[in-house]
Design an enzyme around this catalytic site. Sequence first.
Site, PDB file in Angstrom:
ATOM      1  N   ARG A  16      44.702 -49.927 -70.211  1.00 16.63           N
ATOM      2  CA  ARG A  16      45.634 -51.047 -70.023  1.00 16.63           C
ATOM      3  C   ARG A  16      47.048 -50.535 -69.688  1.00 16.63           C
ATOM      4  O   ARG A  16      47.510 -50.643 -68.564  1.00 16.63           O
ATOM      5  CB  ARG A  16      45.656 -51.920 -71.293  1.00 16.63           C
ATOM      6  N   HIS A 209      54.085 -47.137 -81.036  1.00 12.73           N
ATOM      7  CA  HIS A 209      53.689 -47.093 -79.621  1.00 12.73           C
ATOM      8  C   HIS A 209      54.805 -46.354 -78.876  1.00 12.73           C
ATOM      9  O   HIS A 209      55.794 -46.947 -78.463  1.00 12.73           O
ATOM     10  CB  HIS A 209      53.536 -48.538 -79.138  1.00 12.73           C
ATOM     11  N   HIS A 211      56.357 -44.143 -75.833  1.00 14.15           N
ATOM     12  CA  HIS A 211      56.314 -43.585 -74.479  1.00 14.15           C
ATOM     13  C   HIS A 211      57.099 -42.273 -74.526  1.00 14.15           C
ATOM     14  O   HIS A 211      57.985 -42.101 -75.357  1.00 14.15           O
ATOM     15  CB  HIS A 211      56.887 -44.580 -73.468  1.00 14.15           C
ATOM     16  N   CYS A 242      55.599 -49.283 -67.918  1.00 13.91           N
ATOM     17  CA  CYS A 242      55.609 -50.732 -67.764  1.00 13.91           C
ATOM     18  C   CYS A 242      56.283 -51.061 -66.443  1.00 13.91           C
ATOM     19  O   CYS A 242      57.430 -50.677 -66.218  1.00 13.91           O
ATOM     20  CB  CYS A 242      56.347 -51.394 -68.921  1.00 13.91           C
TER      21      CYS A 242
HETATM   22  P1  HMG Z   1      55.240 -67.566 -65.144  1.00 17.02           P
HETATM   23  O1  HMG Z   1      55.388 -67.388 -63.686  1.00 17.02           O
HETATM   24  O2  HMG Z   1      56.422 -68.048 -65.911  1.00 17.02           O
HETATM   25  O3  HMG Z   1      53.975 -68.482 -65.445  1.00 17.02           O
HETATM   26  O4  HMG Z   1      54.778 -66.167 -65.757  1.00 17.02           O
HETATM   27  P2  HMG Z   1      53.864 -70.056 -65.598  1.00 17.02           P
HETATM   28  O5  HMG Z   1      53.463 -70.365 -66.996  1.00 17.02           O
HETATM   29  O6  HMG Z   1      55.107 -70.727 -65.046  1.00 17.02           O
HETATM   30  O7  HMG Z   1      52.648 -70.414 -64.634  1.00 17.02           O
HETATM   31  C1  HMG Z   1      52.734 -70.216 -63.212  1.00 17.02           C
HETATM   32  C2  HMG Z   1      51.348 -70.117 -62.622  1.00 17.02           C
HETATM   33  O8  HMG Z   1      50.710 -68.968 -63.126  1.00 17.02           O
HETATM   34  C3  HMG Z   1      50.429 -71.278 -62.994  1.00 17.02           C
HETATM   35  O9  HMG Z   1      49.536 -71.469 -61.911  1.00 17.02           O
HETATM   36  C4  HMG Z   1      49.645 -70.752 -64.159  1.00 17.02           C
HETATM   37  O10 HMG Z   1      48.380 -71.360 -64.317  1.00 17.02           O
HETATM   38  C5  HMG Z   1      49.471 -69.302 -63.768  1.00 17.02           C
HETATM   39  P3  HMG Z   1      49.744 -72.659 -60.864  1.00 17.02           P
HETATM   40  O11 HMG Z   1      49.770 -73.910 -61.712  1.00 17.02           O
HETATM   41  O12 HMG Z   1      51.068 -72.371 -60.199  1.00 17.02           O
HETATM   42  O13 HMG Z   1      48.563 -72.524 -59.961  1.00 17.02           O
HETATM   43  N1  HMG Z   1      49.336 -68.470 -64.957  1.00 17.02           N
HETATM   44  C6  HMG Z   1      48.350 -67.560 -65.160  1.00 17.02           C
HETATM   45  N2  HMG Z   1      47.301 -67.206 -64.402  1.00 17.02           N
HETATM   46  C7  HMG Z   1      46.469 -66.267 -64.927  1.00 17.02           C
HETATM   47  N3  HMG Z   1      46.647 -65.710 -66.156  1.00 17.02           N
HETATM   48  C8  HMG Z   1      47.696 -66.045 -66.909  1.00 17.02           C
HETATM   49  C9  HMG Z   1      48.601 -67.008 -66.419  1.00 17.02           C
HETATM   50  N4  HMG Z   1      49.716 -67.559 -66.929  1.00 17.02           N
HETATM   51  C10 HMG Z   1      50.158 -68.437 -66.035  1.00 17.02           C
HETATM   52  N5  HMG Z   1      47.859 -65.468 -68.113  1.00 17.02           N
HETATM   53  C11 HMG Z   1      53.646 -64.887 -67.455  1.00 17.02           C
HETATM   54  C12 HMG Z   1      54.648 -65.999 -67.161  1.00 17.02           C
HETATM   55  C13 HMG Z   1      53.699 -64.590 -68.930  1.00 17.02           C
HETATM   56  C14 HMG Z   1      52.272 -65.370 -67.037  1.00 17.02           C
HETATM   57  C15 HMG Z   1      54.048 -63.645 -66.607  1.00 17.02           C
HETATM   58  O14 HMG Z   1      55.365 -63.324 -66.929  1.00 17.02           O
HETATM   59  C16 HMG Z   1      53.178 -62.438 -66.873  1.00 17.02           C
HETATM   60  O15 HMG Z   1      51.998 -62.441 -66.537  1.00 17.02           O
HETATM   61  N6  HMG Z   1      53.758 -61.371 -67.459  1.00 17.02           N
HETATM   62  C17 HMG Z   1      52.996 -60.151 -67.811  1.00 17.02           C
HETATM   63  C18 HMG Z   1      53.825 -58.921 -67.615  1.00 17.02           C
HETATM   64  C19 HMG Z   1      53.040 -57.716 -68.080  1.00 17.02           C
HETATM   65  O16 HMG Z   1      51.829 -57.701 -68.112  1.00 17.02           O
HETATM   66  N7  HMG Z   1      53.774 -56.649 -68.447  1.00 17.02           N
HETATM   67  C20 HMG Z   1      53.170 -55.421 -68.914  1.00 17.02           C
HETATM   68  C21 HMG Z   1      52.585 -55.524 -70.292  1.00 17.02           C
HETATM   69  S1  HMG Z   1      53.803 -55.415 -71.591  1.00 17.02           S
HETATM   70  C22 HMG Z   1      53.975 -53.701 -71.849  1.00 17.02           C
HETATM   71  O17 HMG Z   1      53.478 -52.909 -71.085  1.00 17.02           O
HETATM   72  C23 HMG Z   1      54.697 -53.224 -73.082  1.00 17.02           C
HETATM   73  C24 HMG Z   1      53.733 -52.667 -74.155  1.00 17.02           C
HETATM   74  O18 HMG Z   1      52.987 -51.570 -73.655  1.00 17.02           O
HETATM   75  C25 HMG Z   1      54.540 -52.185 -75.387  1.00 17.02           C
HETATM   76  C26 HMG Z   1      55.699 -51.245 -75.033  1.00 17.02           C
HETATM   77  O19 HMG Z   1      55.484 -50.244 -74.357  1.00 17.02           O
HETATM   78  O20 HMG Z   1      56.806 -51.583 -75.461  1.00 17.02           O
HETATM   79  C27 HMG Z   1      52.761 -53.752 -74.640  1.00 17.02           C
HETATM   80 MG    MG Z   2      53.663 -49.526 -73.491  1.00 15.40          MG
END
Ligand code: HMG
Ligand code: MG
Length: 299
Positions: A16, A209, A211, A242
């Site tokens: 992931r 966690h 990095h 990220c």
């Molecule tokens: P948004 O654009 O604000 O979404 O994104 P929304 O709620 O306004 O919805 C817009 C459209 O997206 C809608 O579709 C929803 O249905 C669809 P439409 O009606 O326009 O056809 N939608 C989705 N589709 C599929 N799956 C979903 C989903 N949600 C909405 N889950 C959102 C908000 C949270 C979805 C977006 O910001 C996002 O996906 N962010 C993820 C970012 C990410 O993955 N970052 C990396 C992971 S975090 C990390 O790595 C840190 C960590 O390792 C710890 C550390 O290191 O500190 C964990």
């Molecule tokens: Mg991370």
Amino acid sequence: MPALPPAVTIYEVGPRDGLQNESAIVPLDVKVEFIERLIAAGLPVVEATSFVHPRWVPQLADAADLVARLPQGGAVPLPVLVPNQRGLDRALEAGVTHIAVFASATETFATKNLNSTLDGQFEMFEPVVERARAAGLDVRAYVSMCFGDPWEGAVPIEQVVATGRRLLDLGASQLSLGDTIGVGTTGHVRSLVDQFIAAGTPVNQLAMHFHDTYGQALANTHAALQAGITTFDASAGGLGGCPYAESATGNLATEDLVWMLDGLGIVHGVDLLSLVETSRWMAVHLGKEPASAVVRALA
Ligand code: HMG
Ligand code: MG
């Protein structure tokens, strides 16, 4: 030296956190084999993918197809990231048993990573945690930017503790404290863990966690062991980062962690050589050398 825990859990995040940062799409078959190899190497938990918006993380757009190819409900949990109710719907449909929500300790990263705000993210997570728990799922929670934020700079420890406590109060079973951009140092780790404990958090509910951007991940792990932490996130070969955090590089490499734990006589259950082989195999698929010093040394 203070006594260290006799055993720890390594929470593998390579498929992931490791892959989310790779721009060239890794074929589904390779992802499946990567996870199967990690399980075979003895990793007790392997975070598999994310049910986030596919436009936000194109590499993990195949989450449902991947989960369908993996053994759910077995001895090795395969958690997935879920940010919102849409993500939970998809994860439930796929039949997962463990999810993780991911919060930010800072306002800016909540906007950049979740298109939300510091307060708004809890409104997003609350129904997710409630529904997931009602469906019998385990829910882990991450806090990002615990040690520093590329836009806001230093992050007050009280702000991190307040964010983490809110996630535990929602019903998360474990809290993983993320040094997203790898800027933390040992004294900071100790202070953060101590303040969580002072706020009433059982130390066994905390995970670290790290990095390794600034080369501090192993030192920080040692400081966390001294503070009583027994769960460590790590990524095979040191993959990771990220896409929404400037200057984030790979996670603490699982092999580097295993090497240190072996030296300390701390039990972890992972077969180092088969893990190294897996990371080298993955490196060939990704077309780049593993970041892990231990993988390179043993190669
Ligand atoms: P948004 O654009 O604000 O979404 O994104 P929304 O709620 O306004 O919805 C817009 C459209 O997206 C809608 O579709 C929803 O249905 C669809 P439409 O009606 O326009 O056809 N939608 C989705 N589709 C599929 N799956 C979903 C989903 N949600 C909405 N889950 C959102 C908000 C949270 C979805 C977006 O910001 C996002 O996906 N962010 C993820 C970012 C990410 O993955 N970052 C990396 C992971 S975090 C990390 O790595 C840190 C960590 O390792 C710890 C550390 O290191 O500190 C964990
Ligand atoms: Mg991370």
